[in-house]
Design a protein around this motif. Structure first.
Motif, mmCIF file in Angstrom:
data_model
loop_
_atom_site.group_PDB
_atom_site.id
_atom_site.type_symbol
_atom_site.label_atom_id
_atom_site.label_comp_id
_atom_site.label_asym_id
_atom_site.label_seq_id
_atom_site.Cartn_x
_atom_site.Cartn_y
_atom_site.Cartn_z
ATOM 1 N N PHE A 89 87.473 45.767 1.273
ATOM 2 C CA PHE A 89 86.971 45.511 2.587
ATOM 3 C C PHE A 89 86.821 43.924 2.448
ATOM 4 O O PHE A 89 86.788 43.553 3.386
ATOM 5 C CB PHE A 89 85.822 46.356 2.927
ATOM 6 C CG PHE A 89 86.220 47.821 3.238
ATOM 7 C CD1 PHE A 89 86.679 48.102 4.633
ATOM 8 C CD2 PHE A 89 86.203 48.612 2.317
ATOM 9 C CE1 PHE A 89 87.162 49.311 4.643
ATOM 10 C CE2 PHE A 89 86.779 49.908 2.565
ATOM 11 C CZ PHE A 89 87.061 50.305 3.727
ATOM 12 N N ALA A 90 86.743 43.491 1.391
ATOM 13 C CA ALA A 90 86.306 41.854 1.131
ATOM 14 C C ALA A 90 87.552 41.169 1.828
ATOM 15 O O ALA A 90 87.450 40.007 2.249
ATOM 16 C CB ALA A 90 86.120 41.560 -0.235
ATOM 17 N N GLU A 91 88.657 41.741 1.956
ATOM 18 C CA GLU A 91 89.801 41.306 2.531
ATOM 19 C C GLU A 91 90.230 41.591 3.964
ATOM 20 O O GLU A 91 90.853 41.196 4.725
ATOM 21 C CB GLU A 91 91.250 41.548 1.734
ATOM 22 C CG GLU A 91 90.970 41.033 0.186
ATOM 23 C CD GLU A 91 92.121 41.810 -0.841
ATOM 24 O OE1 GLU A 91 93.063 42.282 -0.286
ATOM 25 O OE2 GLU A 91 91.976 41.237 -1.795
ATOM 26 N N THR A 92 89.847 43.140 4.102
ATOM 27 C CA THR A 92 90.096 43.592 5.505
ATOM 28 C C THR A 92 89.011 43.628 6.566
ATOM 29 O O THR A 92 89.436 43.654 7.752
ATOM 30 C CB THR A 92 90.569 45.128 5.158
ATOM 31 O OG1 THR A 92 89.652 45.903 5.002
ATOM 32 C CG2 THR A 92 91.804 45.142 4.280
ATOM 33 N N ALA A 93 87.950 43.588 6.102
ATOM 34 C CA ALA A 93 86.833 43.825 7.203
ATOM 35 C C ALA A 93 86.912 42.650 8.227
ATOM 36 O O ALA A 93 86.800 43.050 9.412
ATOM 37 C CB ALA A 93 85.433 43.924 6.447
ATOM 38 N N ALA A 94 86.674 41.568 7.837
ATOM 39 C CA ALA A 94 86.472 40.381 8.629
ATOM 40 C C ALA A 94 87.968 40.337 9.709
ATOM 41 O O ALA A 94 87.422 40.294 10.872
ATOM 42 C CB ALA A 94 86.511 39.066 8.281
ATOM 43 N N PRO A 95 89.135 40.328 9.281
ATOM 44 C CA PRO A 95 90.297 40.272 10.241
ATOM 45 C C PRO A 95 90.198 41.578 11.373
ATOM 46 O O PRO A 95 90.735 41.473 12.534
ATOM 47 C CB PRO A 95 91.464 40.329 9.599
ATOM 48 C CG PRO A 95 91.180 40.150 8.045
ATOM 49 C CD PRO A 95 89.575 40.414 7.976
ATOM 50 N N VAL A 96 89.816 42.646 10.632
ATOM 51 C CA VAL A 96 89.851 44.026 11.674
ATOM 52 C C VAL A 96 88.891 43.801 12.497
ATOM 53 O O VAL A 96 88.819 44.279 13.758
ATOM 54 C CB VAL A 96 89.701 45.237 10.907
ATOM 55 C CG1 VAL A 96 89.793 46.421 11.840
ATOM 56 C CG2 VAL A 96 91.175 45.332 9.978
ATOM 57 N N ILE A 97 87.489 43.444 12.321
ATOM 58 C CA ILE A 97 86.299 43.254 13.189
ATOM 59 C C ILE A 97 86.711 42.323 13.991
ATOM 60 O O ILE A 97 86.316 42.520 15.398
ATOM 61 C CB ILE A 97 85.094 42.678 12.343
ATOM 62 C CG1 ILE A 97 84.535 43.842 11.296
ATOM 63 C CG2 ILE A 97 84.068 42.493 13.310
ATOM 64 C CD1 ILE A 97 83.640 43.668 10.667
ATOM 65 N N GLU A 98 87.248 41.226 13.869
ATOM 66 C CA GLU A 98 87.468 40.041 14.773
ATOM 67 C C GLU A 98 88.422 40.573 15.834
ATOM 68 O O GLU A 98 88.444 40.361 16.928
ATOM 69 C CB GLU A 98 88.378 39.087 14.031
ATOM 70 C CG GLU A 98 87.279 37.987 12.993
ATOM 71 C CD GLU A 98 87.980 37.029 12.320
ATOM 72 O OE1 GLU A 98 89.051 36.990 12.204
ATOM 73 O OE2 GLU A 98 87.086 36.217 11.740
ATOM 74 N N ALA A 112 82.242 50.613 0.698
ATOM 75 C CA ALA A 112 81.266 50.801 -0.128
ATOM 76 C C ALA A 112 80.978 49.617 -0.829
ATOM 77 O O ALA A 112 80.012 49.403 -1.720
ATOM 78 C CB ALA A 112 81.546 51.867 -1.265
ATOM 79 N N GLU A 113 81.606 48.326 -0.608
ATOM 80 C CA GLU A 113 81.640 47.084 -1.517
ATOM 81 C C GLU A 113 80.214 46.421 -0.835
ATOM 82 O O GLU A 113 80.365 45.989 0.302
ATOM 83 C CB GLU A 113 82.748 46.066 -1.037
ATOM 84 C CG GLU A 113 84.148 46.903 -1.610
ATOM 85 C CD GLU A 113 85.344 46.153 -1.157
ATOM 86 O OE1 GLU A 113 85.301 44.879 -0.899
ATOM 87 O OE2 GLU A 113 86.158 46.770 -0.630
ATOM 88 N N ASP A 182 90.406 49.447 -6.934
ATOM 89 C CA ASP A 182 90.837 48.038 -6.286
ATOM 90 C C ASP A 182 89.465 47.191 -5.695
ATOM 91 O O ASP A 182 89.325 46.205 -5.949
ATOM 92 C CB ASP A 182 91.805 48.047 -5.267
ATOM 93 C CG ASP A 182 93.119 48.426 -5.918
ATOM 94 O OD1 ASP A 182 93.358 48.237 -7.134
ATOM 95 O OD2 ASP A 182 94.211 48.734 -5.013
ATOM 96 N N ALA A 183 88.822 47.927 -4.866
ATOM 97 C CA ALA A 183 87.455 47.591 -4.524
ATOM 98 C C ALA A 183 86.438 47.155 -5.623
ATOM 99 O O ALA A 183 85.962 46.170 -5.395
ATOM 100 C CB ALA A 183 86.734 48.575 -3.467
ATOM 101 N N GLY A 184 86.402 47.968 -6.642
ATOM 102 C CA GLY A 184 85.397 47.555 -7.848
ATOM 103 C C GLY A 184 86.044 46.387 -8.427
ATOM 104 O O GLY A 184 84.795 45.485 -8.651
ATOM 105 N N ALA A 185 87.200 46.246 -8.610
ATOM 106 C CA ALA A 185 87.671 44.862 -9.201
ATOM 107 C C ALA A 185 87.291 43.712 -8.428
ATOM 108 O O ALA A 185 86.703 42.869 -9.004
ATOM 109 C CB ALA A 185 89.133 45.196 -9.519
ATOM 110 N N VAL A 186 87.519 43.988 -7.218
ATOM 111 C CA VAL A 186 87.199 42.510 -6.521
ATOM 112 C C VAL A 186 85.626 42.207 -6.147
ATOM 113 O O VAL A 186 85.169 41.223 -6.448
ATOM 114 C CB VAL A 186 87.735 42.988 -4.866
ATOM 115 C CG1 VAL A 186 87.016 41.734 -3.960
ATOM 116 C CG2 VAL A 186 89.119 43.210 -4.805
#
Length: 352
Positions: A89-98, A112-113, A182-186
């Motif tokens: 979600f570090a990569e997807t949340a902002a563009p999808v919210i926008e 969960a991040e 993947d999310a945990g790694a980010v």
């Protein structure tokens, strides 16, 4: 009021996304399956009741990427809400919210991040309020359920604040999805390998080891070894609306070991709903002075239970049963006790 409403699910072909799509269908919503891989989305639609893919003015399947804002705009056109199930979600949340703000529709995610949720509150609070849009991050097992339990226990006691909130996760085991890994790694990369906790009213990033302790879960689980300060999204959601200077989360040692081991397989379905055999107890203790209140939730499969949490949130927002606009955690957005009662059949809840 919500039957027949259209909800876009970004990341619909992922593990949690599939549960969300199924829950939407079961409640009478029309899900729009959105993601980067058309083949996977079409496979998810195959054999499902309702219109065939591509029929109607828009169809069920829409290909979109966070790298192409216009594709998100096309994907969300005509939708009444969007649920983001695609991590990290570090990569997807902002563009999808926008994109949701441009469309003027509510946004819910299952992030969960910790850092991604912090970003959502910091970057979109004012923007969402100005647009009159509701944004509910972390509306999932981690972040949403714990927040609802803490809020319900606090409100049942008649408190507007508390000194401490403790959220203990008793998982029978944890077979993480590829998305969880993947999310945990980010998250580890973003915090430079440090761990994080919420103490004295703020987040602290630390280099020392998390403390080992024990937690007295309700029977039949009983007393179990846990990792203290095993921080999850609750340390973002709870303090976002409740004055609680100490928010601590705990995880059973066995589940933490499963998560850390690279050889632990992904979850495997054991029933007709696609749920794994994993069971959980979420045990919450809220303290004010010398008085404690407790709330407990029990259920099966942490990924599967995120679906009714997210879909119930969508339903309430669409129906106007929400306490404002802007970025709101579960406990701030909804009547916590009533919301938890609505999860019956998925989660068994007790508030003492």
């Amino acid at each position: 009021m919500s039957a027949g409403r259209t909800v876009a699910v970004f990341g619909a072909s992922g593990h949690t996304g599939r549960f969300v799509v199924a829950e939407l269908r079961a409640r009478g919503f029309v899900p729009l399956l959105v993601g980067r891989n058309a083949e996977k989305l079409l496979a998810l639609v195959a054999g499902q009741p309702g219109p065939e893919p591509g029929q109607g003015p828009q169809g069920w399947v829409r290909v979109a990427s966070v790298d192409e804002p216009s594709s998100l705009d096309r994907a969300f056109a005509g939708a009444d809400a969007v649920v983001n199930c695609a991590g990290p979600f570090a990569e997807t949340a902002a563009p999808v919210i926008e994109a949701a703000l441009r469309a003027g529709i509510p946004y819910v995610d299952v992030a969960a991040e910790i850092e991604a949720n912090l970003d959502t509150f910091a970057e979109f609070g004012a923007k969402a309020r100005a647009a009159g849009v509701v944004v509910v991050p972390a509306m999932a097992f981690f972040g949403g359920l714990g927040d609802l339990l803490v809020t319900a226990a606090t409100e049942a006691a008649g408190w507007s604040a508390a000194d401490e909130a403790h959220i203990a996760y008793g998982l029978s085991g944890w077979h993480p999805t590829a998305g969880t890994r993947d999310a945990g790694a980010v998250s580890r990369q973003r915090r430079g390998g440090r761990r994080v906790r919420y103490a004295d009213g703020r987040l602290e990033y630390r280099d020392d080891a998390a403390p080992a302790t024990k937690w007295d879960f309700p029977e039949p689980m009983g007393t179990r070894a846990v990792i203290g300060e095993f921080s999850m999204a609750d340390i973002v959601t709870v303090p976002s609306h409740l004055p609680v200077p100490e928010v601590r989360t705990y995880m059973t040692v066995e589940a933490a070991r499963d998560l850390a081991a690279p050889e632990t397989p992904a979850p495997a379905a054991v029933d007709a709903h696609g749920r794994s055999a994993q069971t959980f107890v979420v045990d919450v203790v809220v303290r004010s002075g010398d008085v404690e209140r407790r709330a407990t939730a029990r259920g099966q499969d942490i990924y599967a239970v995120s679906a009714p949490l997210a879909v119930e949130a969508v339903r309430r927002v669409i129906e106007g049963r929400v306490k404002g606009t802007g970025v709101l955690s579960a406990g701030a957005a909804f009547d916590a006790a009533d919301f938890l009662r609505a999860l019956s059949g998925h989660v068994s809840v007790e508030v003492e």
